[in-house]
Design a protein around this motif. Structure first.
Motif, short mmCIF file in Angstrom:
data_model
loop_
_atom_site.label_atom_id
_atom_site.label_comp_id
_atom_site.label_asym_id
_atom_site.label_seq_id
_atom_site.Cartn_x
_atom_site.Cartn_y
_atom_site.Cartn_z
N TYR A 105 0.83 -1.20 0.00
CA TYR A 105 0.00 0.00 0.00
C TYR A 105 0.86 1.25 0.00
N CYS A 106 0.44 2.22 -0.79
CA CYS A 106 1.11 3.51 -0.84
C CYS A 106 0.93 4.21 0.51
N SER A 107 2.04 4.75 1.04
CA SER A 107 1.97 5.41 2.35
C SER A 107 1.28 6.77 2.25
N ARG A 108 1.17 7.31 1.03
CA ARG A 108 0.56 8.63 0.90
C ARG A 108 -0.93 8.54 0.57
N CYS A 109 -1.30 7.76 -0.51
CA CYS A 109 -2.70 7.76 -0.94
C CYS A 109 -3.40 6.45 -0.56
N GLY A 110 -2.66 5.42 -0.11
CA GLY A 110 -3.29 4.18 0.34
C GLY A 110 -3.66 3.23 -0.78
N PHE A 119 7.59 3.56 -7.36
CA PHE A 119 6.69 4.71 -7.25
C PHE A 119 5.25 4.23 -7.30
N CYS A 120 4.39 4.94 -6.55
CA CYS A 120 2.97 4.61 -6.56
C CYS A 120 2.36 4.98 -7.91
N PRO A 121 1.68 4.05 -8.61
CA PRO A 121 1.07 4.38 -9.91
C PRO A 121 -0.09 5.35 -9.77
N ALA A 122 -0.66 5.46 -8.57
CA ALA A 122 -1.84 6.31 -8.40
C ALA A 122 -1.47 7.76 -8.09
N CYS A 123 -0.39 7.99 -7.33
CA CYS A 123 -0.08 9.37 -6.94
C CYS A 123 1.38 9.74 -7.15
N GLY A 124 2.22 8.80 -7.56
CA GLY A 124 3.62 9.12 -7.83
C GLY A 124 4.50 9.17 -6.61
N ASN A 125 3.97 8.79 -5.46
CA ASN A 125 4.76 8.78 -4.23
C ASN A 125 5.90 7.77 -4.34
N ASN A 126 7.09 8.15 -3.86
CA ASN A 126 8.25 7.27 -3.86
C ASN A 126 8.11 6.27 -2.72
ZN LIG Z 1 0.00 6.78 -3.82
#
Ligand SMILES: [Zn+2]
Ligand SMILES: [Zn+2]
Length: 155
Positions: A105-110, A119-126
């Motif tokens: 799970y992405c730590s920024r957008c979940g 990188f998160c494909p949904a929000c680009g978070n590293n």
């Molecule tokens: Zn994300």
């Protein structure tokens, strides 16, 4: 490493139902065996305690299938139904054989994503350490990128 899930897998409702099932069966077994019948030694302990324990554990297991299928982005309603209605726990066994691998799970957008993404494909978070120059994954302890040679700092 990022935390894999933010809450407990087994829903609280499953623990509550398991507790109720245990209590109800325990009382029924006690009432039945000590009012109506007087079973000999191993059975007067095993039947009133063991049978409700198995039934309670079964409910918790179904709760686990529900929560686990949900966090793996599987069809959790279908799997929970299979776990409940297929006899002899075959639905539960099938679930453990066929379940999908754990998403990260992405730590920024979940958002759920495949393990190993930098990188998160949904929000680009590293999510995992990646080279600032070429974007490839870095191993812990590297001071330079193995792919493009850029210095990535000391850890
Ligand atoms: Zn994300
Ligand atoms: Zn690089």
């Amino acid at each position: 490493m990022m935390p894999q899930s933010r809450k407990s897998v087994i829903p609280i409702a499953a623990w509550v139902i398991a507790g109720l099932v245990f209590l109800l069966l325990f009382m029924m077994m006690n009432w039945f065996f000590f009012q109506e019948a007087h079973p000999p030694f191993p059975w007067n302990v095993v039947l009133p305690a063991f049978v409700p324990l198995i039934a309670g554990a079964y409910v918790v297991l179904i709760g686990y299938v529900y929560g686990d299928a949900r966090r793996r982005n599987m069809r959790y309603v279908m799997w929970t139904m299979l776990a409940i209605f297929v006899p002899n726990a075959i639905g539960i066994i099938l679930y453990f054989i066929l379940r999908d691998p754990m998403p990260v799970y992405c730590s920024r957008c979940g958002a759920a994503m495949r393990n190993g993404f930098a990188f998160c494909p949904a929000c680009g978070n590293n999510v995992l350490p990646a080279c600032p120059s070429c974007g490839k994954l870095l191993q812990p302890g590297w001071t330079h990128c193995a792919w493009c040679g850029v210095q990535v700092g000391t850890k």
